[in-house]
Write an enzyme that holds these catalytic residues in place. Structure first.
Site, PDB file in Angstrom:
ATOM      1  N   ARG A   1      50.109  29.549  31.677  1.00  0.00           N
ATOM      2  CA  ARG A   1      50.052  29.551  33.234  1.00  0.00           C
ATOM      3  C   ARG A   1      49.629  28.188  33.742  1.00  0.00           C
ATOM      4  O   ARG A   1      48.608  27.472  33.303  1.00  0.00           O
ATOM      5  CB  ARG A   1      48.632  30.317  33.407  1.00  0.00           C
ATOM      6  CG  ARG A   1      48.240  30.291  34.696  1.00  0.00           C
ATOM      7  CD  ARG A   1      47.261  31.418  35.493  1.00  0.00           C
ATOM      8  NE  ARG A   1      47.868  32.672  35.234  1.00  0.00           N
ATOM      9  CZ  ARG A   1      47.611  33.789  35.969  1.00  0.00           C
ATOM     10  NH1 ARG A   1      46.164  33.753  36.562  1.00  0.00           N
ATOM     11  NH2 ARG A   1      48.003  34.964  35.916  1.00  0.00           N
TER      12      ARG A   1
ATOM     13  N   HIS B   1      56.281  34.557  38.846  1.00  0.00           N
ATOM     14  CA  HIS B   1      55.216  35.335  37.869  1.00  0.00           C
ATOM     15  C   HIS B   1      55.886  36.564  37.088  1.00  0.00           C
ATOM     16  O   HIS B   1      55.892  37.671  37.644  1.00  0.00           O
ATOM     17  CB  HIS B   1      53.958  35.841  38.822  1.00  0.00           C
ATOM     18  CG  HIS B   1      52.873  36.269  38.226  1.00  0.00           C
ATOM     19  ND1 HIS B   1      52.691  36.206  36.756  1.00  0.00           N
ATOM     20  CD2 HIS B   1      51.583  36.734  38.555  1.00  0.00           C
ATOM     21  CE1 HIS B   1      51.659  36.676  36.283  1.00  0.00           C
ATOM     22  NE2 HIS B   1      50.931  37.089  37.371  1.00  0.00           N
TER      23      HIS B   1
ATOM     24  N   GLN C   1      54.250  39.684  35.733  1.00  0.00           N
ATOM     25  CA  GLN C   1      53.617  40.684  36.736  1.00  0.00           C
ATOM     26  C   GLN C   1      54.724  41.492  37.269  1.00  0.00           C
ATOM     27  O   GLN C   1      54.525  42.778  37.370  1.00  0.00           O
ATOM     28  CB  GLN C   1      53.019  39.720  38.097  1.00  0.00           C
ATOM     29  CG  GLN C   1      52.501  40.659  38.895  1.00  0.00           C
ATOM     30  CD  GLN C   1      51.339  41.416  38.596  1.00  0.00           C
ATOM     31  OE1 GLN C   1      50.315  40.568  38.221  1.00  0.00           O
ATOM     32  NE2 GLN C   1      51.350  42.481  38.976  1.00  0.00           N
TER      33      GLN C   1
ATOM     34  N   ASP D   1      50.065  40.456  48.362  1.00  0.00           N
ATOM     35  CA  ASP D   1      49.382  39.647  47.576  1.00  0.00           C
ATOM     36  C   ASP D   1      48.347  38.618  48.392  1.00  0.00           C
ATOM     37  O   ASP D   1      48.648  38.781  49.766  1.00  0.00           O
ATOM     38  CB  ASP D   1      50.429  38.763  46.506  1.00  0.00           C
ATOM     39  CG  ASP D   1      49.630  38.007  45.926  1.00  0.00           C
ATOM     40  OD1 ASP D   1      48.512  38.240  45.414  1.00  0.00           O
ATOM     41  OD2 ASP D   1      50.323  37.077  45.122  1.00  0.00           O
TER      42      ASP D   1
ATOM     43  N   CYS E   1      49.124  42.551  43.197  1.00  0.00           N
ATOM     44  CA  CYS E   1      49.069  42.327  41.699  1.00  0.00           C
ATOM     45  C   CYS E   1      47.771  42.027  41.057  1.00  0.00           C
ATOM     46  O   CYS E   1      47.413  41.695  39.970  1.00  0.00           O
ATOM     47  CB  CYS E   1      49.924  40.838  41.385  1.00  0.00           C
ATOM     48  SG  CYS E   1      49.395  39.626  42.682  1.00  0.00           S
TER      49      CYS E   1
ATOM     50  N   ARG F   1      50.590  45.795  32.894  1.00  0.00           N
ATOM     51  CA  ARG F   1      50.542  44.255  32.292  1.00  0.00           C
ATOM     52  C   ARG F   1      50.475  44.364  30.986  1.00  0.00           C
ATOM     53  O   ARG F   1      51.508  43.722  30.267  1.00  0.00           O
ATOM     54  CB  ARG F   1      49.453  43.261  32.908  1.00  0.00           C
ATOM     55  CG  ARG F   1      49.348  42.991  34.480  1.00  0.00           C
ATOM     56  CD  ARG F   1      50.585  42.084  34.771  1.00  0.00           C
ATOM     57  NE  ARG F   1      50.631  41.049  34.102  1.00  0.00           N
ATOM     58  CZ  ARG F   1      50.165  39.907  34.496  1.00  0.00           C
ATOM     59  NH1 ARG F   1      49.483  39.845  35.624  1.00  0.00           N
ATOM     60  NH2 ARG F   1      50.388  38.856  33.882  1.00  0.00           N
TER      61      ARG F   1
END
Ligand code: CP
Ligand code: NVA
Length: 310
Positions: A107, A134, A137, A229, A269, A297
């Site tokens: 990340r 991402h 996700q 988001d 998310c 996930r």
């Protein structure tokens, strides 16, 4: 298991629709096995190293637990404790880690960081969120939509809010798998033109449509999925005040979702900023699937790990 051994997982744009569907099918099968208490240890003896430049709850825990469930081990490396913090290059770090571990999950603030690591690594590198994308996700999101709606092709998704890493990944995911995506954002917060152009070109082959506008009601009208988001992503904290002002008309609340299809699902998310991009009424309401989404996930990433490390 889709034939993806040795590949990196940096952006959905590197994969064909068939490869992505193969990963979703594998994720669904792994989820069934897990629910039934079945499943061997196909990654016994394998090690995943993880580097987080930013905080994480879901990505960190789901990768760690997922790798363990597959029989593998995990090393959590803090960038501050690596020689990276004293100037060792990303490429040299990747070369060395490649001699010890079997895959690397990162990340990073900058997408260029994961690209640089992947270019020098001889093991698969997985993007656990960058400023641009991402992908893990959105794989979990697609799995969740397939579970709740029974299909992906033709599903109408409204993405309301910031054109961030999640939105950019959604543009590619929708384009590759034949969904209809309408994104509504404030003027000045549109997606990167190159990513939008890439999505438009991918969509030509799949029957997908991707549209960007500024009116949240237009985006949400008739939608099967309403997605939002945070307004301020990690790394943008300095812009928080401006963003709060610009995004205020884009809150997902009872008034806005009244325009969605009657059986719409709400997705986020997470983590959510309750009372900003979404009200608690919607987030905790009967249409919300955010906890299923978070759970997925785990299953989506187990499929990714298995396919890349098979
Ligand atoms: N959605 C997501 O990636 O959450 P974390 O930041 O907690 O990993
Ligand atoms: N767009 C958010 C997602 C967090 C999982 C961020 O980058 O902070």
């Amino acid at each position: 298991v889709p034939a993806l051994a040795g590949r990196d997982f940096l952006t959905l744009g590197d994969f064909t629709p068939d490869e992505l569907v193969g990963l979703l099918d594998l994720a669904a099968a792994l989820k069934q096995d897990w629910q039934a208490g079945r499943g061997g240890e196909p990654l016994y003896g394998k090690t995943l190293a993880m580097i987080f430049e930013k905080p994480s709850t879901r990505t960190r825990v789901s990768f760690e637990v997922g790798m363990q469930q597959l029989g593998g081990r995990v090393l959590n490396l803090s960038p501050r404790e690596l020689q990276l913090s004293r100037g060792e290059t990303l490429a040299d770090t990747a070369r060395v880690l490649s001699r010890y571990v079997d895959a690397l999950m990162v990340r990073a603030y900058s997408h260029a960081t994961v690209e640089e690591l992947a270019a020098a690594a001889t093991i698969p590198v997985i993007n656990g969120l960058t400023d641009l994308y991402h992908p893990c996700q959105v794989m979990a999101d697609l799995l969740t939509i397939r579970e709740h709606k029974g299909r992906l092709r033709g599903i109408r998704v409204a993405y309301v809010g910031d054109s961030n890493n999640v939105a950019h990944t959604w543009l590619l995911g929708a384009a590759l798998l034949g969904l209809h995506l309408r994104l509504a954002c404030p003027p000045g917060y549109e997606p990167h033109p190159e990513i939008l152009a890439l999505a438009a070109s991918l969509a030509r082959g799949t029957g997908a449509t991707v549209e960007v506008g500024h009116d949240p009601v237009t985006a949400v009208r008739g939608a099967d999925v309403v997605y939002t988001d945070v307004w301020t992503s990690m790394g943008q904290e300095g812009e928080e005040e401006d963003r709060r002002r610009a995004f205020a008309p884009y809150q997902v609340n009872a008034q806005l979702v009244a325009h969605a299809a009657p059986d719409y699902i709400f997705m986020h998310c997470l983590p959510a900023h309750r009372g900003e991009e979404v009200t608690s009424g919607v987030l905790d309401g009967p249409h919300s699937v955010v906890w299923d989404q978070a759970e997925n996930r785990l299953h989506a990433q187990k499929a990714i790990l298995l396919a890349l490390l098979a």
